[in-house]
Write an enzyme that holds these catalytic residues in place. Structure first.
Site, short mmCIF file in Angstrom:
data_model
loop_
_atom_site.label_atom_id
_atom_site.label_comp_id
_atom_site.label_asym_id
_atom_site.label_seq_id
_atom_site.Cartn_x
_atom_site.Cartn_y
_atom_site.Cartn_z
N HIS A 7 39.32 -13.56 21.27
CA HIS A 7 38.86 -14.87 21.74
C HIS A 7 37.60 -15.23 20.97
O HIS A 7 36.49 -14.90 21.37
CB HIS A 7 38.61 -14.80 23.25
N GLY A 22 32.79 -15.89 22.85
CA GLY A 22 32.41 -16.24 24.21
C GLY A 22 33.61 -16.80 24.94
O GLY A 22 34.62 -17.16 24.32
N SER A 24 35.87 -19.46 27.39
CA SER A 24 36.13 -20.89 27.35
C SER A 24 34.93 -21.64 27.92
O SER A 24 34.38 -21.26 28.95
CB SER A 24 37.40 -21.20 28.16
N GLY A 27 30.75 -22.89 24.28
CA GLY A 27 30.17 -23.63 23.17
C GLY A 27 30.66 -23.21 21.80
O GLY A 27 30.08 -23.61 20.79
N LYS A 28 31.74 -22.43 21.74
CA LYS A 28 32.25 -21.95 20.45
C LYS A 28 32.63 -23.11 19.52
O LYS A 28 32.16 -23.18 18.39
CB LYS A 28 33.47 -21.04 20.65
N ASP A 46 39.17 -20.89 18.68
CA ASP A 46 39.47 -20.26 19.97
C ASP A 46 40.06 -18.86 19.87
O ASP A 46 39.71 -18.00 20.65
CB ASP A 46 40.34 -21.17 20.83
N GLU A 70 39.94 -27.77 18.90
CA GLU A 70 39.89 -28.58 20.12
C GLU A 70 38.49 -29.16 20.25
O GLU A 70 37.50 -28.42 20.29
CB GLU A 70 40.21 -27.74 21.35
N ARG A 99 13.99 -12.47 22.96
CA ARG A 99 12.98 -13.05 22.08
C ARG A 99 12.85 -12.26 20.78
O ARG A 99 12.77 -12.83 19.70
CB ARG A 99 11.64 -13.10 22.82
#
Length: 140
Positions: A7, A22, A24, A27-28, A46, A70, A99
């Site tokens: 994924h 990451g 669904s 923010g991919k 995706d 998409e 950080r």
């Protein structure tokens, strides 16, 4: 030998694949679009096929989604794509961003890949990906 897809949305920057990992909605695709706007090329949206080959991890799109991304609010959009790109960086979009993180490499099919966590919705996210890729190349 090809393995089941992971994924991840993947883009190529100057001949190196960057995995955006990451769930669904993390923010991919959004980050991929911003990287494409800065000169990257789509590898896969995706889901990405990863194939170990001669000590490298090679990224490709599954045939059913090749050349498509998409875009929320627009639907499926056709884009230029590239395949058979060696993976140099994995970007986690589902982990806390430290950080001052320590250097991390994650194992993908027996191949260590430099890995960072980035907040994909920060305005500087595409620049951070490019900087992380430069660092990955320097430490490879």
């Amino acid at each position: 030998m090809s393995t089941p897809p992971i994924h991840a949305t993947t883009v190529a920057i100057d001949g190196a694949a960057v995995l955006l990992l990451g769930p669904s909605g993390s923010g991919k695709s959004d980050l991929a679009l911003r990287l494409i706007d800065r000169g990257a090329t789509l590898v896969s949206d995706d889901y990405t096929l990863l194939t170990p080959l001669d000590g490298q991890l090679i990224a490709n799109a599954p045939p059913t989604i090749s050349g498509k991304i998409e875009v929320r609010g627009l639907g499926i959009v056709a884009l230029d794509r590239i395949g058979n790109v060696p993976v140099m960086l994995a970007v986690r979009l589902d982990r806390p961003v430290e950080r001052m993180p320590s250097q991390t490499r994650a194992d993908y099919h027996g191949i260590p890949i430099y890995e960072v966590a980035i907040d994909p919705f920060e305005l500087s996210a595409p620049i951070k990906v490019e900087l992380a890729l430069r660092h990955a190349r320097e430490t490879a």
